[in-house]
Design a protein around this motif. Structure first.
Motif, mmCIF file in Angstrom:
data_model
loop_
_atom_site.group_PDB
_atom_site.id
_atom_site.type_symbol
_atom_site.label_atom_id
_atom_site.label_comp_id
_atom_site.label_asym_id
_atom_site.label_seq_id
_atom_site.Cartn_x
_atom_site.Cartn_y
_atom_site.Cartn_z
ATOM 1 N N LEU A 295 0.834 -1.208 0.000
ATOM 2 C CA LEU A 295 0.000 0.000 0.000
ATOM 3 C C LEU A 295 0.866 1.255 0.000
ATOM 4 C CD1 LEU A 295 -2.861 1.265 0.256
ATOM 5 C CD2 LEU A 295 -2.556 1.167 2.733
ATOM 6 N N ALA A 298 3.142 1.782 -3.315
ATOM 7 C CA ALA A 298 2.545 1.944 -4.641
ATOM 8 C C ALA A 298 2.940 3.307 -5.202
ATOM 9 C CB ALA A 298 1.030 1.817 -4.555
ATOM 10 N N TYR A 306 2.422 6.430 -2.788
ATOM 11 C CA TYR A 306 1.025 6.649 -2.418
ATOM 12 C C TYR A 306 0.953 7.359 -1.067
ATOM 13 C CZ TYR A 306 -3.883 5.396 -1.565
ATOM 14 O OH TYR A 306 -5.230 5.420 -1.309
ATOM 15 N N VAL A 308 -0.517 7.794 2.014
ATOM 16 C CA VAL A 308 -1.538 7.055 2.748
ATOM 17 C C VAL A 308 -2.377 7.975 3.635
ATOM 18 C CG1 VAL A 308 -1.954 5.231 4.423
ATOM 19 C CG2 VAL A 308 -0.198 4.947 2.683
ATOM 20 N N ARG A 311 -4.631 10.421 1.653
ATOM 21 C CA ARG A 311 -5.748 9.770 0.962
ATOM 22 C C ARG A 311 -6.725 9.158 1.958
ATOM 23 N NH1 ARG A 311 -4.832 10.870 -4.688
ATOM 24 N NH2 ARG A 311 -5.956 8.995 -5.290
ATOM 25 N N ASP A 330 -9.262 3.471 -4.988
ATOM 26 C CA ASP A 330 -8.401 4.648 -4.914
ATOM 27 C C ASP A 330 -6.972 4.309 -5.327
ATOM 28 O OD1 ASP A 330 -7.973 7.411 -4.260
ATOM 29 O OD2 ASP A 330 -6.958 6.760 -2.442
ATOM 30 N N LEU A 331 -6.509 3.128 -4.940
ATOM 31 C CA LEU A 331 -5.166 2.701 -5.307
ATOM 32 C C LEU A 331 -5.053 2.466 -6.811
ATOM 33 C CD1 LEU A 331 -2.568 2.160 -3.699
ATOM 34 C CD2 LEU A 331 -3.171 -0.259 -3.700
ATOM 35 N N TYR A 334 -4.765 5.741 -8.539
ATOM 36 C CA TYR A 334 -3.483 6.411 -8.285
ATOM 37 C C TYR A 334 -2.337 5.718 -9.036
ATOM 38 C CZ TYR A 334 0.372 8.570 -5.708
ATOM 39 O OH TYR A 334 1.512 9.256 -5.376
ATOM 40 N N LEU A 339 0.456 -2.812 -9.552
ATOM 41 C CA LEU A 339 1.116 -2.896 -8.261
ATOM 42 C C LEU A 339 2.453 -3.615 -8.435
ATOM 43 C CD1 LEU A 339 -1.823 -3.905 -5.881
ATOM 44 C CD2 LEU A 339 -0.855 -1.634 -6.244
#
Length: 362
Positions: A295, A298, A306, A308, A311, A330-331, A334, A339
């Motif tokens: 997570l 990413a 990302y 975290v 977001r 959402d991931l 983005y 991944l």
């Protein structure tokens, strides 16, 4: 699918009909090789064979119309069509065989995932729970990330971890840790003792692997142990080099950063004193998110990680299942649905007590 099956027949009919109106000097029968070739791309082997035979009959009909029945061109046309059809049928048969093997392998992979990552119940005690696993490798269902939950006595214990490495060795390491956790979680009354037991299990496994794989000495597992007692509004955490969980409370979202994280399993101490347990408040209405580094690592198209916490303010936290779905969407937006690492997540929600509950009335 029926439209795809009708396409080869339409080709045969169209070519045959066109040839009946074309000048005799123009021979269209060689075009019929398109029918079995098209059938092989969209239909099973048997249907392709039928289309090859039907196209051969159409070749004879068209060449008879063109006056080529007694000409050397007729066997040449039929031979060329059968040669192309044979190649297409052989390719289709190999494709069907590979597809059957892939289906069997996928079924075995799904069974392995169900054994390794047993689905966490939607409720354990008074907690509402959701879990999600996404493999970075295309078509893979099992990887090096792991999670588990155990109900023991008057508390619920969670494990989430990330194995260093990929492929079958990572899956093997994950299976060892999951099996050890499901057994040891019932035997040890404190998280440090549980963590020490898991460390000893991982070390024994890696020592056995060292006899056949010299690189096993460089393998380890980051892990997070979480304990939620029923009678206390607290959450206890032991971190072994794992990313800290997120806690959602009415005031916002924060990281639960432990004071002294231990090294990853395989590199940590083998006694309870090597692990420090941190206690945080966990009151009704709170939601806890456990996750692996898939997570936080990413990246978007520019290579930025990302964000975290930023977001997290936009996520829907009211329901664990909705939360994980929202994070996944959402991931994807983005990182562009790509991944670089596996991702495992577990969301734990403590429902707010009703004003009519027995405890409130008392």
């Amino acid at each position: 699918m029926r439209a795809h099956l009708a396409l080869p027949l339409l080709l045969i009919a169209a070519i045959t009909l066109t040839a009946s109106f074309a000048p005799l000097a123009i021979h269209l029968s060689p075009l019929l090789v398109a029918a079995p070739t098209c059938a092989a791309a969209v239909a099973p082997t048997r249907f392709t064979v039928v289309m090859a035979l039907t196209a051969s009959a159409a070749v004879v009909l068209i060449d008879w119309h063109d006056g080529l029945v007694h000409s050397p061109l007729l066997p040449i046309h039929i031979g060329a069509l059968l040669a192309v059809s044979g190649s297409a049928i052989a390719a289709r048969a190999l494709h069907d065989r590979d597809l059957r093997e892939l289906t069997q392998v996928r079924a075995v992979s799904e069974a392995a995932q169900r054994v390794l990552l047993r689905p966490i119940p939607r409720t354990l005690g008074s907690l509402r729970i959701a879990s999600m696993y996404r493999a970075a490798t295309a078509h893979a269902l099992v990887g090096g990330d792991l999670y588990a939950a155990v109900r023991t006595g008057r508390m619920t214990r969670f494990l989430i971890g990330d194995v260093r490495g990929k492929g079958l060795p990572a899956v093997e390491d994950a299976s060892v840790l999951l099996g050890a956790f499901r057994e040891a979680a019932h035997e040890h009354e404190t998280l440090p003792k549980l963590a020490a037991s898991l460390e000893r299990s991982v070390r024994r496994h890696l020592a056995e692997m060292a006899e056949r794989d010299p690189d096993s000495a460089e393998r380890f597992i980051t892990a997070l142990l979480v304990e939620l007692p029923d009678e206390e509004e607290t959450v206890r955490v032991v971190s072994c080099g794992h990313p800290p969980p997120l806690l959602k409370r009415r005031g916002g979202v924060t990281h639960l950063c432990v004071s002294r994280p231990a090294p990853p399993l395989g590199l940590a101490g083998s006694t309870a004193e090597a692990f420090t347990v941190d206690t945080f408040a966990f009151v009704p209405g709170d939601t806890l998110l456990l996750y692996t580094d898939g997570l936080v690592e990413a990246r978007d198209a520019t290579g930025a990680f990302y964000p975290v916490l930023k977001r997290a303010a936009t996520w829907t936290w009211c329901c664990p299942h909705s939360l994980l779905q929202h994070i996944g969407q959402d991931l994807d937006s983005y990182a562009g649905r790509h991944l670089d690492d596996d991702l495992a997540m577990v969301a734990v929600h403590c429902p707010a007590r009703s004003s009519h509950s027995p405890e409130t009335t008392a």
